[in-house]
Write an enzyme that holds these catalytic residues in place. Sequence first.
Site, PDB file in Angstrom:
ATOM      1  N   ASN A   1      56.375 -24.905  16.458  1.00 40.59           N
ATOM      2  CA  ASN A   1      55.151 -24.926  17.252  1.00 40.59           C
ATOM      3  C   ASN A   1      53.992 -25.246  16.312  1.00 40.59           C
ATOM      4  OD1 ASN A   1      52.992 -24.509  18.919  1.00 40.59           O
ATOM      5  ND2 ASN A   1      53.215 -22.272  19.014  1.00 40.59           N
ATOM      6  N   TRP A   2      53.509 -26.478  16.411  1.00 40.80           N
ATOM      7  CA  TRP A   2      52.446 -26.912  15.485  1.00 40.80           C
ATOM      8  C   TRP A   2      51.071 -26.398  15.892  1.00 40.80           C
ATOM      9  CZ3 TRP A   2      53.721 -32.857  14.716  1.00 40.80           C
ATOM     10  CH2 TRP A   2      54.944 -32.970  14.034  1.00 40.80           C
ATOM     11  N   LYS A   3      50.977 -25.797  17.060  1.00 42.26           N
ATOM     12  CA  LYS A   3      49.680 -25.309  17.569  1.00 42.26           C
ATOM     13  C   LYS A   3      48.638 -26.427  17.476  1.00 42.26           C
ATOM     14  CE  LYS A   3      51.156 -20.776  16.143  1.00 42.26           C
ATOM     15  NZ  LYS A   3      50.853 -19.376  16.092  1.00 42.26           N
TER      16      LYS A   3
ATOM     17  N   GLY B   1      51.782 -14.961  13.465  1.00 36.30           N
ATOM     18  CA  GLY B   1      50.710 -15.372  12.561  1.00 36.30           C
ATOM     19  C   GLY B   1      50.159 -14.243  11.710  1.00 36.30           C
TER      20      GLY B   1
ATOM     21  N   HIS C   1      53.201 -18.982  26.014  1.00 36.11           N
ATOM     22  CA  HIS C   1      53.043 -18.570  24.615  1.00 36.11           C
ATOM     23  C   HIS C   1      51.979 -17.470  24.561  1.00 36.11           C
ATOM     24  CE1 HIS C   1      51.899 -18.643  20.381  1.00 36.11           C
ATOM     25  NE2 HIS C   1      53.112 -19.134  20.172  1.00 36.11           N
TER      26      HIS C   1
ATOM     27  N   GLU D   1      58.869 -13.139  21.236  1.00 34.70           N
ATOM     28  CA  GLU D   1      57.875 -13.184  20.172  1.00 34.70           C
ATOM     29  C   GLU D   1      56.946 -11.979  20.298  1.00 34.70           C
ATOM     30  OE1 GLU D   1      57.267 -17.478  18.680  1.00 34.70           O
ATOM     31  OE2 GLU D   1      55.946 -17.175  20.376  1.00 34.70           O
TER      32      GLU D   1
ATOM     33  N   SER E   1      56.178 -14.942  12.548  1.00 36.27           N
ATOM     34  CA  SER E   1      56.143 -14.939  11.083  1.00 36.27           C
ATOM     35  C   SER E   1      57.510 -15.202  10.448  1.00 36.27           C
ATOM     36  CB  SER E   1      55.533 -13.639  10.553  1.00 36.27           C
ATOM     37  OG  SER E   1      54.181 -13.533  10.967  1.00 36.27           O
TER      38      SER E   1
ATOM     39  N   GLU F   1      49.570 -16.946  22.727  1.00 37.31           N
ATOM     40  CA  GLU F   1      48.178 -17.410  22.557  1.00 37.31           C
ATOM     41  C   GLU F   1      47.610 -17.898  23.888  1.00 37.31           C
ATOM     42  OE1 GLU F   1      48.887 -19.923  19.133  1.00 37.31           O
ATOM     43  OE2 GLU F   1      49.288 -18.119  17.967  1.00 37.31           O
TER      44      GLU F   1
ATOM     45  N   GLY G   1      55.756 -20.999  13.898  1.00 35.53           N
ATOM     46  CA  GLY G   1      54.444 -21.627  13.880  1.00 35.53           C
ATOM     47  C   GLY G   1      54.083 -22.076  12.472  1.00 35.53           C
TER      48      GLY G   1
HETATM   49  C1  PEP Z   1      54.422 -19.097  17.227  1.00 34.59           C
HETATM   50  O1  PEP Z   1      53.394 -19.747  17.267  1.00 34.59           O
HETATM   51  O2  PEP Z   1      55.178 -19.121  18.202  1.00 34.59           O
HETATM   52  C2  PEP Z   1      54.727 -18.317  16.026  1.00 34.59           C
HETATM   53  C3  PEP Z   1      55.812 -17.595  16.013  1.00 34.59           C
HETATM   54  O3  PEP Z   1      53.834 -18.423  14.979  1.00 34.59           O
HETATM   55  P1  PEP Z   1      54.084 -17.883  13.453  1.00 34.59           P
HETATM   56  O4  PEP Z   1      55.444 -18.347  13.038  1.00 34.59           O
HETATM   57  O5  PEP Z   1      52.975 -18.528  12.683  1.00 34.59           O
HETATM   58  O6  PEP Z   1      54.002 -16.390  13.505  1.00 34.59           O
END
Ligand code: PEP
Length: 242
Positions: free
Chosen positions: A7-9, A167, A94, A161, A203, A96, A224
């Site tokens: 997931n490049w956000k 993050g 997601h 998640e 993470s 976010e 991410g």
């Molecule tokens: C995500 O955006 O789904 C995610 C798990 O981010 P990160 O790996 O940065 O925690």
Amino acid sequence: MNVFAANWKMHLGPADARDYVTTFLRTYTPQPDRAVWFFPPAVSLQAVADALAGKEGLLAGAQDIHWEPKGAFTGAISGPLAAQAGARAVLVGHSERRHLFGETDAETGRKLDAAVAAGLHPVLCVGETLAQRERGETLAVVTRQLAAAVKSGVDVTIAYEPVWAIGTGRNATPQDAAAVHRAIRRWLEARATPIIRILYGGSVNLKNAAELLAERELDGVLVGGASLDPVAWAQLVQTRIS
Ligand code: PEP
């Protein structure tokens, strides 16, 4: 089959995305036991989909879609538009989207239906906040989120998640994740979901991926921050799974 989803956000525009895929493909040796799914920002979707065209086990997906197929929704993209740009999958709900943009359970349900209608494979993200976890509400929250979106018989991938792990550099232990994955698996089995695939996200990085993936309850990871560097991501995707 393990799925490694990136997931490049809000990172990597079209030119950077093309460079990224070129470097990734140079570094990654395809492996039959794993698939790699990329979720670039909408503006880079077509560039990534084109760069991955015809590559076994690799696909591009959208990070979000609107539930309507078209209309006056400035700034949004729909399932059919994402599909036209080459998307084959989409993230739905997601954290976010839920927590920064106020997306409700009902809206994630409509988006999941819209994904299926547009022929996109939905990746439904579920997970509890830290406060909910501390109150012992993890399973109640996760099953509420599942119930709002998943319909019997629909092919969906779930990404568990925990919000407190995204993050933040904090991740659930493999045992913590496995306990929630087991509960999700039982919930899906009871609804005759065709293929049960549950990814873990929060993470995940090169250091902890092997330990997490050794847990049989995990069918892959959604990543991410650690997916933004193509060389490091290719290494993570090639994690040895014991
Ligand atoms: C995500 O955006 O789904 C995610 C798990 O981010 P990160 O790996 O940065 O925690």
